[in-house]
Design a protein around this motif. Structure first.
Motif, PDB file in Angstrom:
ATOM      1  N   VAL A   1       0.832  -1.201   0.000  1.00 21.87           N
ATOM      2  CA  VAL A   1       0.000   0.000   0.000  1.00 21.87           C
ATOM      3  C   VAL A   1       0.867   1.250   0.000  1.00 21.87           C
ATOM      4  CG1 VAL A   1      -1.623   1.333   1.413  1.00 21.87           C
ATOM      5  CG2 VAL A   1      -2.006  -1.093   1.027  1.00 21.87           C
ATOM      6  N   ARG A   2       1.939   1.251   0.782  1.00 22.84           N
ATOM      7  CA  ARG A   2       2.839   2.407   0.805  1.00 22.84           C
ATOM      8  C   ARG A   2       3.509   2.612  -0.546  1.00 22.84           C
ATOM      9  NH1 ARG A   2       4.993   0.426   5.967  1.00 22.84           N
ATOM     10  NH2 ARG A   2       3.764   1.423   7.581  1.00 22.84           N
ATOM     11  N   ALA A   3       3.964   1.529  -1.163  1.00 18.49           N
ATOM     12  CA  ALA A   3       4.617   1.638  -2.464  1.00 18.49           C
ATOM     13  C   ALA A   3       3.651   2.181  -3.520  1.00 18.49           C
ATOM     14  CB  ALA A   3       5.159   0.277  -2.899  1.00 18.49           C
ATOM     15  N   LEU A   4       2.418   1.693  -3.515  1.00 21.74           N
ATOM     16  CA  LEU A   4       1.431   2.201  -4.466  1.00 21.74           C
ATOM     17  C   LEU A   4       1.087   3.661  -4.195  1.00 21.74           C
ATOM     18  CD1 LEU A   4      -0.970  -0.864  -4.726  1.00 21.74           C
ATOM     19  CD2 LEU A   4       0.608  -0.006  -6.464  1.00 21.74           C
ATOM     20  N   GLY A   5       1.052   4.045  -2.930  1.00 23.35           N
ATOM     21  CA  GLY A   5       0.792   5.439  -2.585  1.00 23.35           C
ATOM     22  C   GLY A   5       1.899   6.364  -3.039  1.00 23.35           C
ATOM     23  N   VAL A   6       3.140   5.950  -2.858  1.00 24.58           N
ATOM     24  CA  VAL A   6       4.271   6.767  -3.308  1.00 24.58           C
ATOM     25  C   VAL A   6       4.264   6.880  -4.833  1.00 24.58           C
ATOM     26  CG1 VAL A   6       6.790   6.817  -3.477  1.00 24.58           C
ATOM     27  CG2 VAL A   6       5.701   6.345  -1.296  1.00 24.58           C
ATOM     28  N   PHE A   7       3.983   5.777  -5.512  1.00 21.74           N
ATOM     29  CA  PHE A   7       3.931   5.802  -6.964  1.00 21.74           C
ATOM     30  C   PHE A   7       2.820   6.730  -7.455  1.00 21.74           C
ATOM     31  CE2 PHE A   7       2.208   4.131 -10.960  1.00 21.74           C
ATOM     32  CZ  PHE A   7       3.333   4.272 -11.770  1.00 21.74           C
ATOM     33  N   ALA A   8       1.627   6.587  -6.884  1.00 21.03           N
ATOM     34  CA  ALA A   8       0.499   7.431  -7.299  1.00 21.03           C
ATOM     35  C   ALA A   8       0.772   8.903  -6.993  1.00 21.03           C
ATOM     36  CB  ALA A   8      -0.780   6.965  -6.611  1.00 21.03           C
ATOM     37  N   GLY A   9       1.387   9.170  -5.845  1.00 15.91           N
ATOM     38  CA  GLY A   9       1.741  10.544  -5.508  1.00 15.91           C
ATOM     39  C   GLY A   9       2.755  11.121  -6.473  1.00 15.91           C
ATOM     40  N   GLY A  10       3.738  10.317  -6.873  1.00 13.14           N
ATOM     41  CA  GLY A  10       4.727  10.773  -7.847  1.00 13.14           C
ATOM     42  C   GLY A  10       4.102  11.064  -9.201  1.00 13.14           C
TER      43      GLY A  10
ATOM     44  N   PHE B   1       0.963  11.884  -9.730  1.00 12.15           N
ATOM     45  CA  PHE B   1       0.140  13.084  -9.555  1.00 12.15           C
ATOM     46  C   PHE B   1       0.989  14.354  -9.604  1.00 12.15           C
ATOM     47  CE2 PHE B   1      -1.650  16.283  -6.693  1.00 12.15           C
ATOM     48  CZ  PHE B   1      -2.862  16.527  -7.324  1.00 12.15           C
ATOM     49  N   LEU B   2       2.091  14.355  -8.849  1.00 12.34           N
ATOM     50  CA  LEU B   2       2.948  15.542  -8.833  1.00 12.34           C
ATOM     51  C   LEU B   2       3.567  15.823 -10.192  1.00 12.34           C
ATOM     52  CD1 LEU B   2       4.744  15.199  -5.389  1.00 12.34           C
ATOM     53  CD2 LEU B   2       3.101  16.944  -6.083  1.00 12.34           C
ATOM     54  N   MET B   3       4.043  14.800 -10.878  1.00 16.70           N
ATOM     55  CA  MET B   3       4.675  15.025 -12.174  1.00 16.70           C
ATOM     56  C   MET B   3       3.658  15.479 -13.225  1.00 16.70           C
ATOM     57  SD  MET B   3       7.810  14.847 -11.753  1.00 16.70           S
ATOM     58  CE  MET B   3       8.384  14.901 -13.428  1.00 16.70           C
ATOM     59  N   ARG B   4       2.439  14.979 -13.154  1.00 14.68           N
ATOM     60  CA  ARG B   4       1.425  15.398 -14.138  1.00 14.68           C
ATOM     61  C   ARG B   4       0.970  16.825 -13.889  1.00 14.68           C
ATOM     62  NH1 ARG B   4      -1.016  12.417 -17.801  1.00 14.68           N
ATOM     63  NH2 ARG B   4      -3.020  13.407 -17.504  1.00 14.68           N
ATOM     64  N   ASN B   5       0.931  17.239 -12.633  1.00  9.38           N
ATOM     65  CA  ASN B   5       0.431  18.575 -12.332  1.00  9.38           C
ATOM     66  C   ASN B   5       1.526  19.633 -12.266  1.00  9.38           C
ATOM     67  OD1 ASN B   5      -2.337  17.998 -12.141  1.00  9.38           O
ATOM     68  ND2 ASN B   5      -1.996  17.050 -10.163  1.00  9.38           N
ATOM     69  N   PHE B   6       2.705  19.263 -11.800  1.00  7.31           N
ATOM     70  CA  PHE B   6       3.757  20.256 -11.586  1.00  7.31           C
ATOM     71  C   PHE B   6       5.044  19.905 -12.312  1.00  7.31           C
ATOM     72  CE2 PHE B   6       1.132  20.064  -7.704  1.00  7.31           C
ATOM     73  CZ  PHE B   6       0.534  21.314  -7.814  1.00  7.31           C
ATOM     74  N   GLY B   7       5.013  18.999 -13.266  1.00  2.16           N
ATOM     75  CA  GLY B   7       6.219  18.595 -13.970  1.00  2.16           C
ATOM     76  C   GLY B   7       6.846  19.689 -14.790  1.00  2.16           C
ATOM     77  N   ASP B   8       6.020  20.578 -15.332  1.00  6.47           N
ATOM     78  CA  ASP B   8       6.569  21.667 -16.139  1.00  6.47           C
ATOM     79  C   ASP B   8       7.373  22.652 -15.286  1.00  6.47           C
ATOM     80  OD1 ASP B   8       4.265  22.403 -14.829  1.00  6.47           O
ATOM     81  OD2 ASP B   8       3.621  23.829 -16.379  1.00  6.47           O
TER      82      ASP B   8
END
Length: 54
Positions: free
Chosen positions: A32-41, A43-50
Motif C-alpha cells: 500500500v505504501r509503495a502504491l501510494g508513493v507511486f500514485a503521488g509521484g 500526480f505531482l509530475m502530471r500537475n507540476f512537472g513543467d
C-alpha cells in the motif's frame, strides 16, 4: 461460464487471514505504501512537472 458464488463467510475469512496475520499485514502495508508513493509521484509530475523542467 461457471458462476461462482462468494459468501460473506468466505469474504470474512479472507479479510481475517490478510489482516490478523502479522507477516501478511506487514507485506500488505508495504504494498500500500509503495502504491501510494507511486500514485503521488505520478500526480505531482502530471500537475507540476513543467515547473521542474530545466
Amino acid at each position: 461460464m461457471a458462476k461462482t458464488v462468494i459468501s460473506m463467510d468466505q469474504l470474512k475469512a479472507l479479510w481475517h487471514s490478510e489482516v490478523q496475520d502479522e507477516r501478511k499485514w506487514a507485506a500488505n502495508m508495504k504494498l500500500v505504501r509503495a502504491l501510494g508513493v507511486f500514485a503521488g509521484g505520478v500526480f505531482l509530475m502530471r500537475n507540476f512537472g513543467d515547473l521542474m523542467a530545466v
